[in-house]
Each structure stands twice: as structure tokens, then as C-alpha cells.
Design a protein around this motif. Structure first.
Motif, PDB file in Angstrom:
ATOM      1  N   TYR A   1       0.817  -1.224   0.000  1.00 50.68           N
ATOM      2  CA  TYR A   1       0.000   0.000   0.000  1.00 50.68           C
ATOM      3  C   TYR A   1       0.849   1.273   0.000  1.00 50.68           C
ATOM      4  N   ASN A   2       2.181   1.100  -0.121  1.00 50.23           N
ATOM      5  CA  ASN A   2       3.114   2.230  -0.090  1.00 50.23           C
ATOM      6  C   ASN A   2       2.898   3.101   1.155  1.00 50.23           C
ATOM      7  N   ALA A   3       2.610   2.459   2.264  1.00 53.86           N
ATOM      8  CA  ALA A   3       2.379   3.171   3.526  1.00 53.86           C
ATOM      9  C   ALA A   3       3.717   3.458   4.207  1.00 53.86           C
ATOM     10  N   PRO A   4       3.826   4.577   4.950  1.00 55.29           N
ATOM     11  CA  PRO A   4       5.088   4.912   5.625  1.00 55.29           C
ATOM     12  C   PRO A   4       5.504   3.819   6.614  1.00 55.29           C
ATOM     13  N   HIS A   5       6.776   3.435   6.544  1.00 58.57           N
ATOM     14  CA  HIS A   5       7.262   2.300   7.340  1.00 58.57           C
ATOM     15  C   HIS A   5       7.061   2.507   8.840  1.00 58.57           C
ATOM     16  N   GLY A   6       7.438   3.683   9.336  1.00 57.59           N
ATOM     17  CA  GLY A   6       7.324   3.926  10.773  1.00 57.59           C
ATOM     18  C   GLY A   6       5.892   3.875  11.259  1.00 57.59           C
ATOM     19  N   VAL A   7       4.962   4.356  10.428  1.00 59.67           N
ATOM     20  CA  VAL A   7       3.542   4.332  10.787  1.00 59.67           C
ATOM     21  C   VAL A   7       3.040   2.887  10.833  1.00 59.67           C
ATOM     22  N   CYS A   8       3.450   2.082   9.839  1.00 60.31           N
ATOM     23  CA  CYS A   8       3.071   0.654   9.838  1.00 60.31           C
ATOM     24  C   CYS A   8       3.541  -0.023  11.127  1.00 60.31           C
ATOM     25  N   ASN A   9       4.782   0.239  11.511  1.00 58.73           N
ATOM     26  CA  ASN A   9       5.321  -0.334  12.743  1.00 58.73           C
ATOM     27  C   ASN A   9       4.508   0.094  13.958  1.00 58.73           C
ATOM     28  N   ALA A  10       4.215   1.387  14.026  1.00 59.85           N
ATOM     29  CA  ALA A  10       3.510   1.927  15.191  1.00 59.85           C
ATOM     30  C   ALA A  10       2.142   1.277  15.366  1.00 59.85           C
ATOM     31  N   VAL A  11       1.410   1.112  14.253  1.00 57.54           N
ATOM     32  CA  VAL A  11       0.062   0.526  14.314  1.00 57.54           C
ATOM     33  C   VAL A  11       0.135  -0.947  14.734  1.00 57.54           C
ATOM     34  N   LEU A  12       1.143  -1.656  14.216  1.00 52.83           N
ATOM     35  CA  LEU A  12       1.264  -3.089  14.497  1.00 52.83           C
ATOM     36  C   LEU A  12       1.896  -3.389  15.859  1.00 52.83           C
ATOM     37  N   LEU A  13       2.666  -2.442  16.392  1.00 56.31           N
ATOM     38  CA  LEU A  13       3.457  -2.710  17.604  1.00 56.31           C
ATOM     39  C   LEU A  13       2.637  -3.243  18.783  1.00 56.31           C
ATOM     40  N   PRO A  14       1.534  -2.594  19.190  1.00 53.98           N
ATOM     41  CA  PRO A  14       0.796  -3.121  20.353  1.00 53.98           C
ATOM     42  C   PRO A  14       0.123  -4.467  20.069  1.00 53.98           C
ATOM     43  N   VAL A  15      -0.287  -4.691  18.814  1.00 53.02           N
ATOM     44  CA  VAL A  15      -0.970  -5.944  18.458  1.00 53.02           C
ATOM     45  C   VAL A  15       0.001  -7.124  18.539  1.00 53.02           C
ATOM     46  N   VAL A  16       1.172  -6.972  17.936  1.00 52.75           N
ATOM     47  CA  VAL A  16       2.162  -8.060  17.933  1.00 52.75           C
ATOM     48  C   VAL A  16       2.732  -8.287  19.333  1.00 52.75           C
ATOM     49  N   GLN A  17       2.919  -7.200  20.094  1.00 52.86           N
ATOM     50  CA  GLN A  17       3.469  -7.380  21.449  1.00 52.86           C
ATOM     51  C   GLN A  17       2.462  -8.031  22.394  1.00 52.86           C
ATOM     52  N   ALA A  18       1.184  -7.827  22.153  1.00 54.23           N
ATOM     53  CA  ALA A  18       0.173  -8.545  22.947  1.00 54.23           C
ATOM     54  C   ALA A  18       0.301 -10.048  22.698  1.00 54.23           C
ATOM     55  N   TYR A  19       0.616 -10.419  21.455  1.00 58.19           N
ATOM     56  CA  TYR A  19       0.845 -11.836  21.112  1.00 58.19           C
ATOM     57  C   TYR A  19       2.135 -12.346  21.773  1.00 58.19           C
ATOM     58  N   ASN A  20       3.216 -11.583  21.649  1.00 55.17           N
ATOM     59  CA  ASN A  20       4.494 -12.009  22.230  1.00 55.17           C
ATOM     60  C   ASN A  20       4.428 -12.138  23.746  1.00 55.17           C
ATOM     61  N   ALA A  21       3.624 -11.273  24.365  1.00 59.14           N
ATOM     62  CA  ALA A  21       3.536 -11.265  25.835  1.00 59.14           C
ATOM     63  C   ALA A  21       2.978 -12.571  26.387  1.00 59.14           C
ATOM     64  N   LYS A  22       2.274 -13.324  25.558  1.00 61.21           N
ATOM     65  CA  LYS A  22       1.758 -14.630  26.005  1.00 61.21           C
ATOM     66  C   LYS A  22       2.898 -15.625  26.219  1.00 61.21           C
ATOM     67  N   TYR A  23       4.037 -15.372  25.570  1.00 64.00           N
ATOM     68  CA  TYR A  23       5.145 -16.337  25.617  1.00 64.00           C
ATOM     69  C   TYR A  23       6.325 -15.854  26.449  1.00 64.00           C
ATOM     70  N   VAL A  24       6.553 -14.522  26.499  1.00 61.92           N
ATOM     71  CA  VAL A  24       7.692 -14.005  27.275  1.00 61.92           C
ATOM     72  C   VAL A  24       7.260 -12.816  28.144  1.00 61.92           C
ATOM     73  N   PRO A  25       6.231 -13.005  28.985  1.00 59.38           N
ATOM     74  CA  PRO A  25       5.726 -11.855  29.768  1.00 59.38           C
ATOM     75  C   PRO A  25       6.779 -11.259  30.697  1.00 59.38           C
ATOM     76  N   GLU A  26       7.699 -12.108  31.174  1.00 56.64           N
ATOM     77  CA  GLU A  26       8.719 -11.625  32.109  1.00 56.64           C
ATOM     78  C   GLU A  26       9.635 -10.559  31.495  1.00 56.64           C
ATOM     79  N   LEU A  27       9.794 -10.591  30.161  1.00 56.55           N
ATOM     80  CA  LEU A  27      10.668  -9.609  29.510  1.00 56.55           C
ATOM     81  C   LEU A  27      10.057  -8.214  29.491  1.00 56.55           C
ATOM     82  N   PHE A  28       8.773  -8.129  29.724  1.00 55.19           N
ATOM     83  CA  PHE A  28       8.104  -6.831  29.705  1.00 55.19           C
ATOM     84  C   PHE A  28       8.352  -6.038  30.988  1.00 55.19           C
TER      85      PHE A  28
END
Length: 353
Positions: A244-271
């Protein structure tokens, strides 16, 4: 002994006169140069090939990239093809080149992608609608120049997007399966600086303390992910940027909380350490509280910085998701995610975003 430089930049930086400071300096020192300003956000194979033609036609033996991540990545690919030959596609993946690229001086104007000092190079294949991750130790620039005075002119939206890119680098590097104590130290201090100074830099672009600290923060982030690599935020963001030729930093920002919610199920202690770096010392060693406050903090920061609410606002369409999923799962950046998601889970992440 270098005699002629190819300056790789974009038309906007030329138009506003930002590149004049560089060309004046080269003229004073007697270094001849030619300018390639065909680089655009999310640089493509075609733009790289055009740059290679100009470099070869003018006998350039040095490249100077001037700008943010796009000119730096474009310059890396140009330098690599000038000495190695072939096409960008030949080098997709890890350490595929066999010869050093042309010497590259990367003059940075954003904070930022850290492309001015890393081995990562992201080029869009416009035919396949894929961002190719070219990860190669030979792509590390010869010299990086980070001067916060060059960053003062960044508009609020670019300051926010590039700052969130840097935060994503820090968090993904810290959670990476190949992180180490050195990359962890860089990542955590980067998070601390970004949490403190990014809102200030966005609010007042002339705040030199904030600009200076963000320049350090994005460089620390680069030092972290250059060794520890990244995760599924980047693996997925690359697909949104390519499609979609979307700005890279904006794509990261939108995805960051969604993907980290997934990762937190496996490595919550790192948070816990991430929460502490963000300033939330009160969570102590409570991993559940740490996860909750980190995720809320990222969402609050996105809202404060005016980041779009979801990937739909970036143009994403559900009918494209199967292709985005397939390409994300091949992206080299995802290999070090703390847990490897299934195809169905990656689809769910795109849907959730």
C-alpha cells in the motif's frame, strides 16, 4: 584517493535546499559529485537500478546518502550492485553478497531508521509487491553522520513515524531470540530516551535537547537490532509498506501493540524491564502488570502522536491478507521473534490490527 561521489537523496530534500550544505562542502574540498534524487519513500528495484546506471556512467567511486532510511537503503543497494553486479533480488536474505560495496558515507536527517549504521537494507520489489529484506554485513556504511541540527526541519508526522520506528527497533531487539546483554543495554536505554523525548520532539521540533536525545536513541536502537535483529512487527510492516506504499514507521507503530500482545503470552517476564525503561518502576516484578502497562503506554503514545488507529486507515484490505501473511512468514526479520506464529496466527494479527 576517492575522486567522485554519487549523492543519493530525494527530490524534497533537494527542493528545500537541505542538500546544499553537503554539496557546498564537497565543492570546497574539491570532490566532484553528481546527484541522484530519484529515491522515494519505500525505494524500489527500479530506483536502485537507475542509481546504478548514473554511478557507472559518471565513474563514481564513493556514495553519500543524504536523508532518512529510504536514501540510505537505496544507496546501500546501489553500492552493492555496482561492485557485485546482478539484481536486488539476488541478495534477498542474509549475507548473499561476495564483494564489499562502494564506500558509503550516510548523512542522516531523521531519528529514525538507523539505516545509516546497520546491515539491513529494505528494497521494494514493485512487480511482486514485496519488501525485500537484504541483510548483509557488507552493507554497513563506512561512516555515519548524525547531527540533530539536520533533524530540526522534520515535520511532526515524520518525527512521530520515525521515532516510533526507533521504539519498535528497541522493543523487538530486546525480545529477540538472539539478543545479548550488550544489545539489551542499548535497547533499554533507547526505550528510556524515546519514552521521555519523542513527545517533546514532536511537540516542538526546535527543542534541541529532544532532537539530540532522539538522535542518540535511534542510534542505540540501531546498535541493538543490528546484532539482535527484529521480529514480526517488521515482518508484517514490510508487507503493508510494499502493498500500500504506507510509511514504514507508521506501519510499525500501528502493528506494535498488536504483535506485542501476542508475544507477551510467551515471554511476559521480559516486559518488566521494558516497563521500567518506560518509567513505570511501580510495576516491580509483576509481569502481568508490566505487560498491561507497556501495551497501554504504546497505544497512548500512538494516540498522542496522531498515529492512525488501524491498518485499514493505511489502505489494508482483508482480501489481501492471505498474500500479506505468506510474504510476512518469509521475511528474514521475523525469524528472531520470541515465538514463531502459525499462518493462522499471523492472519489473526493482521485482522486484529
Amino acid at each position: 584517493g576517492l575522486t567522485k561521489a554519487l549523492i543519493v537523496t530525494d527530490k524534497v530534500l533537494v527542493k528545500v535546499g537541505a542538500v546544499d550544505a553537503l554539496t557546498s562542502l564537497l565543492e570546497e574540498t574539491g570532490i566532484t559529485f553528481c546527484v541522484y534524487d530519484g529515491c522515494e519513500p519505500n525505494p524500489t528495484r527500479g530506483q536502485v537500478n537507475d542509481g546504478v546506471k548514473i554511478a557507472k556512467a559518471n565513474g563514481c567511486d564513493l556514495i553519500i546518502s543524504f536523508g532518512g532510511g529510504s536514501p540510505h537503503d537505496c544507496a546501500k543497494a546501489i553500492g552493492m550492485l555496482c561492485t557485485n553486479g546482478g539484481d536486488c533480488r539476488d541478495y534477498e536474505g542474509v549475507d548473499k553478497s561476495t564483494k564489499p560495496m562502494l564506500p558509503l558515507v550516510a548523512v542522516n536527517t531523521t531519528a529514525g531508521t538507523a539505516a545509516e549504521m546497520t546491515r539491513f537494507c529494505i528494497i521494494t520489489d514493485e512487480e511482486r509487491h514485496v519488501k525485500m529484506a537484504i541483510v548483509d554485513w557488507r552493507l554497513m556504511p563506512t561512516m555515519a553522520v548524525n547531527d540533530p541540527k539536520l533533524m530540526v526541519g522534520m515535520p511532526k508526522s515524520l518525527t512521530a513515524a520515525t521515532g516510533m520506528d526507533a521504539l519498535t527497533h528497541c522493543i523487538e531487539a530486546y525480545l529477540s531470540t538472539i539478543s545479548n546483554p550488550v544489545t539489551d543495554a542499548n535497547a533499554l536505554h533507547g526505550i528510556k530516551l524515546i519514552a521521555t523525548f519523542l513527545p517533546k520532539a514532536v511537540e516542538d521540533g526546535k527543542n534541541m535537547k529532544a532532537r539530540d536525545m532522539m538522535a542518540y536513541a535511534e542510534f542505540l536502537a540501531g546498535m541493538a537490532f543490528n546484532s539482535a535483529s527484529l521480529g514480526y512487527v517488521h515482518a508484517m510492516a514490510h508487507q503493508l509498506g510494499a502493498y500500500y506504499n504506507a510509511p514504514h514507521g507508521v506501519c510499525n507503530a500501528v502493528l506494535l501493540p498488536v504483535v506485542q500482545a501476542y508475544n507477551a503470552k510467551y515471554v511476559p517476564e521480559l516486559f518488566i524491564d521494558i516497563a521500567h525503561a518506560m518509567g513505570y518502576i511501580e510495576v516491580g516484578q509483576d509481569k502481568d502488570q508490566a505487560v498491561a502497562i507497556v501495551l497501554k503506554s504504546i497505544k497512548d503514545l500512538n494516540k498522542k502522536l496522531g498515529i492512525p488507529k488501524n491498518i485499514k486507515e493505511l489502505g489494508a484490505k482483508p482480501e489481501d491478507f492471505p498474500t500479506l501473511v505468506a510474504n510476512a512468514m518469509k521475511d528474514a526479520c521475523g525469524f528472531t521473534n520470541p515465538h514463531q506464529p502459525t499462518k493462522e496466527e499471523v492472519l489473526e494479527l493482521f485482522q486484529a490490527a
